[in-house]
Write a protein that holds these residues in place. Structure first.
Motif, PDB file in Angstrom:
ATOM      1  N   GLU A 139       1.026  -0.716   0.447  1.00 46.71           N
ATOM      2  CA  GLU A 139       0.033  -0.143  -0.609  1.00 46.71           C
ATOM      3  C   GLU A 139       0.943   1.854   0.253  1.00 46.71           C
ATOM      4  O   GLU A 139       0.748   2.458  -0.761  1.00 46.71           O
ATOM      5  CB  GLU A 139      -0.515  -0.350   1.586  1.00 46.71           C
ATOM      6  N   ASN A 192       1.420   3.877  -3.233  1.00 49.97           N
ATOM      7  CA  ASN A 192       1.278   5.154  -2.712  1.00 49.97           C
ATOM      8  C   ASN A 192       1.857   6.385  -2.859  1.00 49.97           C
ATOM      9  O   ASN A 192       2.209   7.368  -2.622  1.00 49.97           O
ATOM     10  CB  ASN A 192       0.369   5.752  -1.374  1.00 49.97           C
ATOM     11  N   THR A 236       4.685   6.308  -0.764  1.00 56.29           N
ATOM     12  CA  THR A 236       5.300   7.130   0.928  1.00 56.29           C
ATOM     13  C   THR A 236       5.934   5.773   1.297  1.00 56.29           C
ATOM     14  O   THR A 236       6.361   5.769   2.736  1.00 56.29           O
ATOM     15  CB  THR A 236       3.938   6.980   1.580  1.00 56.29           C
ATOM     16  N   THR A 275       2.826   5.377 -11.130  1.00 54.08           N
ATOM     17  CA  THR A 275       1.802   5.821 -10.638  1.00 54.08           C
ATOM     18  C   THR A 275       0.207   5.085 -10.773  1.00 54.08           C
ATOM     19  O   THR A 275      -0.152   5.286 -11.901  1.00 54.08           O
ATOM     20  CB  THR A 275       2.241   7.340 -11.143  1.00 54.08           C
ATOM     21  N   VAL A 307      -5.589   3.219  -5.759  1.00 50.35           N
ATOM     22  CA  VAL A 307      -5.358   1.982  -4.903  1.00 50.35           C
ATOM     23  C   VAL A 307      -6.518   1.292  -4.102  1.00 50.35           C
ATOM     24  O   VAL A 307      -7.447   2.326  -3.662  1.00 50.35           O
ATOM     25  CB  VAL A 307      -4.272   2.352  -4.166  1.00 50.35           C
TER      26      VAL A 307
END
Length: 277
Positions: A155, A159, A161, A177, A181
């Motif tokens: 996850e 994203n 991160t 990208t 999600v």
């Protein structure tokens, strides 16, 4: 008479002192393992090819075979215990087991509780698509809908991160990208949506390579599109016994050099996961 007894007593005490000193220097865990001639290893009963109960209701798998070889190297018997992963990862084992298998990721945070004498596995995280997908490379997932396990590293990756937290981690590059999600309780649930067809609910799922290949092997109409990154999996021992940790590291490194680890990985997973790719 008393003098002789005293001298003998002093000599005995001196000898005992040397023995105790030697044992103490060996470290608490190694001393216990050698004294009991038993290496107690924490594994799982439902960890797939790592460790599971076979048709004879016996523990089997990659972790099991590696642990047996470690015990043989130490000249002791192996005893398996099956605590939950949460108990293993929490530390404070208090002698209930001596080392843990399970491909624990050696993060910086975990080094406060554990030593990681040997990395024996590199677990790739991959993108999986429906078998009818026209995607041929990871960048083809730009703007697509991807499924991930809620709260896990896939996850974060989706994203953008994600920050690798393990020792000597290399920077992770984002290959695409997503346009959307979708989170699921597990990658297996996401696979159920992907199997409905290319683009019906999902265009791809991000997940563990071994789990993905098991799903494909069991009949899911999917294919691995490509690898995103890989995380190291290590044998874990509690901090405090340097000699024990070194012995574990020595035997596993020997298994790497002579090809044993690679052969076991191919036997159980169908792929050599012992080398970072």
């Amino acid at each position: 008479m008393n003098g002789i007894v005293t001298k003998i007593g002093l000599a005995s005490l001196a000898f005992a002192s040397v023995v105790c000193s030697t044992v103490a220097n060996a470290g608490e865990v190694l001393d216990r393992v050698l004294a009991t001639k038993t290496l107690t290893v924490a594994v799982g009963t439902d960890w797939g090819a790592m460790s599971h109960l076979n048709e004879k209701h016996e523990l089997d798998g990659d972790d099991i075979e590696i642990a047996n070889r470690i015990a043989k190297y130490l000249g002791v018997q192996v005893k398996f215990v099956t605590p939950g992963w949460d108990l293993i990862a929490a530390g404070k084992w208090e002698g209930r087991w001596d080392l843990a298998m399970g491909q624990m990721t050696p993060t910086q945070a975990r080094t406060k509780k554990f030593d990681f004498p040997a990395i024996y596995f590199y677990g790739p995280v991959v993108a999986v698509v429906h078998k009818d997908s026209k995607a041929t490379k990871l960048s083809d997932l730009n703007g697509k809908t991807v499924g991930v396990g809620a709260g896990n590293i896939t996850e974060s990756y989706a994203n953008h991160t994600f920050t690798p937290g393990w020792i000597n981690a290399k920077p992770v590059h984002y290959e695409f990208t997503p346009g959307q999600v979708k989170t699921y309780g597990s990658s297996n649930v996401a696979f159920d949506d992907l199997r409905l067809g290319d683009g019906v609910r999902l265009d791809a799922v991000l997940g563990d390579d071994t789990i993905s290949r098991e799903a494909i092997k069991s009949g899911y109409p999917m294919k691995v599109l490509g690898q995103l990154f890989s995380a190291p999996g290590a044998i874990a021992v509690e901090k405090g016994d340097k000699e024990f940790s070194e012995k574990i590291g020595t035997v596993v490194n020997e298994m790497k050099k002579d090809g044993t680890l690679a052969k076991l990985s191919v036997k159980w997973f169908g792929v050599d996961y012992t080398v970072e790719k």
